[in-house]
Design a protein around this motif. Sequence first.
Motif, PDB file in Angstrom:
ATOM      1  N   VAL A  32       0.820  -1.216   0.000  1.00 46.94           N
ATOM      2  CA  VAL A  32       0.000   0.000   0.000  1.00 46.94           C
ATOM      3  C   VAL A  32       0.849   1.258   0.000  1.00 46.94           C
ATOM      4  O   VAL A  32       0.335   2.360  -0.252  1.00 46.94           O
ATOM      5  CB  VAL A  32      -0.964   0.010   1.205  1.00 46.94           C
ATOM      6  N   ALA A  54      -0.095   2.464  -6.852  1.00 39.52           N
ATOM      7  CA  ALA A  54      -1.136   1.496  -7.188  1.00 39.52           C
ATOM      8  C   ALA A  54      -0.916   0.938  -8.585  1.00 39.52           C
ATOM      9  O   ALA A  54      -0.456   1.637  -9.490  1.00 39.52           O
ATOM     10  CB  ALA A  54      -2.505   2.156  -7.099  1.00 39.52           C
ATOM     11  N   SER A  99      -7.687   3.025  -3.196  1.00 39.08           N
ATOM     12  CA  SER A  99      -6.740   3.323  -4.274  1.00 39.08           C
ATOM     13  C   SER A  99      -5.969   2.096  -4.723  1.00 39.08           C
ATOM     14  O   SER A  99      -5.561   2.000  -5.883  1.00 39.08           O
ATOM     15  CB  SER A  99      -5.762   4.415  -3.832  1.00 39.08           C
ATOM     16  N   HIS A 100      -5.742   1.129  -3.833  1.00 38.51           N
ATOM     17  CA  HIS A 100      -4.936  -0.054  -4.169  1.00 38.51           C
ATOM     18  C   HIS A 100      -5.771  -1.316  -4.328  1.00 38.51           C
ATOM     19  O   HIS A 100      -5.219  -2.403  -4.486  1.00 38.51           O
ATOM     20  CB  HIS A 100      -3.873  -0.291  -3.088  1.00 38.51           C
TER      21      HIS A 100
END
Length: 657
Positions: free
Chosen positions: A485, A489, A523-524
């Motif tokens: 993380v 990404a 986001s990931h």
Amino acid sequence: MAAHETALLAARHIQNYSDAQELEPHWGYLARKLPCTNDAGSCAYLDQVYESHDLGMLYSGILWATIGSILFLWAIGRRAFPSTRADGLLYGTVGAAKSSTARIRRTIATYVRITLLPEAVRPIFGRTTRLQVLILAVLSGYLLIWSFAGIAYNTWITPVKNSPGLYNTRTSMGPWSDRIGILAYALTPLAILLSCRESILSVLTGIPYQGFNFLHRWLGYIIVIQGALHTIAWTIIEVRLYQPQPTTALEWATETYMIWGMGAMILSLLLFVLSTPWAIRLTGYEFFRKAHYVLAMVYVGACWGHWKQLKCFLLPSLLIFFLDRAIRLVRTGLIHYQYLPNGSMGFRAAQASLTHFSDPEHGDVVRMDFVHPQNAWKVGQHFYICFTECSIWQSHPFTPLNLPEIRNGLVSHSYIFRAKKGETKTVADLALKKASASDKVTTPLILTGPCGESIVETLTPDANVLCVAGGTGITSVLPVLLGLVQQPAVRDRKIQLVWAIRRKEDMHWVEQEINSIYKAAKSHNVEVHIYVTREASSRSPSLRDDKSTQGETQVREASGPSSAATSIKGVHTHTHTSIYVQKIGGEGFDRHPDLKKLVNEFVESTVAGPTGVYASGPCGMISDLRSIVASCNSGTKVWRGNERFDVSLTCDDRLEW
């Protein structure tokens, strides 16, 4: 030649050195007197003895040359052909030829996992993969061949000097017994090398040192069997086949070399008995470990006293053992050689703060946090920690649950462990006692390490990651997630954590880290699935326990002096989900998540790229995952370009020690 050596050889082979015209040297054995002036049968027997011995030394050399060649080629291959699962063509960096080579390698690796990753013959070998058992079988077959090759099997009836009418029966049992004795000596340095924590084998192969424990243990069993066969064979020869009796047997039993030999045999049997699971449970792991060290070195010394001509195998054994311990002490000293409060330099222990989580039913959990000036370790490595307030004679392996990051010259350490009995129970009681006395809950620690190897070296940007943990096994997989993380990404990459805990409050062991993952979940594309196995859900087990309308999952910390009301945030939506908490257990019993279903669903839901499964937890969970991951692989699909079915498993099995 020393007088006692001459007498020894005369007793065994009836050679008279007083009229020797020439002494023919033999490596690892006493020199032979030439010409042979004994009867024809004795001379023929001596020919076979010395020829078999020379071949045994040659075969031992071939054994070590084979091991050395494998390690050399392995080390060269790791550096010349790095193990990566990424095609490279996705990023436009390599040509089609290299892409084809990578595909071939991935396909081969997939078939190897399908065949060799599951466990084999668990009642005999325990929770061990087929690969480890295959290596043991190959080594055993290799030794079996060298134990019998090159020996002319025959019987010689020879007269006994100065005893008319008495005859010795000389057979090939003598040369065969000596052969397996040579091989037992030759295997001793390998057995010690496989047990080293500061392992040169790990440096060359990239395999963590604990990966060699299985071979170390079974190689020890082989040496015990070889020693027993050697002893039994020579006992039959000296007590039954040589004349006159009982004079010959009594003289043989009082020989110095024989006394040392019996001592070595007794020590090897003690090593075997004390290393069995029931003996370790009875005496405790620390007693086993320390007794094993002492008995092993005394055993090597007894072998030296029994047949010092083979010290070419024993001296390296001693050097490897003491070098391993010396390196440990040096590394510990370097980690703790710091500035003292008075401004001078010296040895200084780390001061860890302790947080206590009460769990009377299954054992309390303790979290340790501290900072220390040192170099960063690699994700997947662990430290041996000595709690000096409890005992300076014990240390236990712990994996940091945080990322190794240097800030202002300091590295943060965080650990959790469950205290059931022994040293960890003492630490938990100490933390509880200090907290109840309103003292600052800290304790001094001594670190040794880092030990082991990186577990993310071959993790490529396109790889999907599934982390599976049970209880405190979360410590081994959290650094992988925290590292992912923090990286940019990657489109279409899927990341998921499956964590099985007994109580919902157990999430607070790693609350800070879970919150860090939550912040990057959207986001990931990270999902966290937490299964509570000891608490019954008020609704159907298939329903999630979160209240999605609130946007936040409220959690109360486990009871104890350090407890505080906190919360773990988690958004529950159909896309970019983050944290699911599901109670699947019942009152008074555990109900574990269906790992086969979870792993298969994860692999099927990936878009592209291989999958890396990282796991840590109870023995049964690791065993199940080996079979599950093996079944998820498909060499045919990988060969056709579908990398989603290239599924690897990296597991921390130190919980099985």
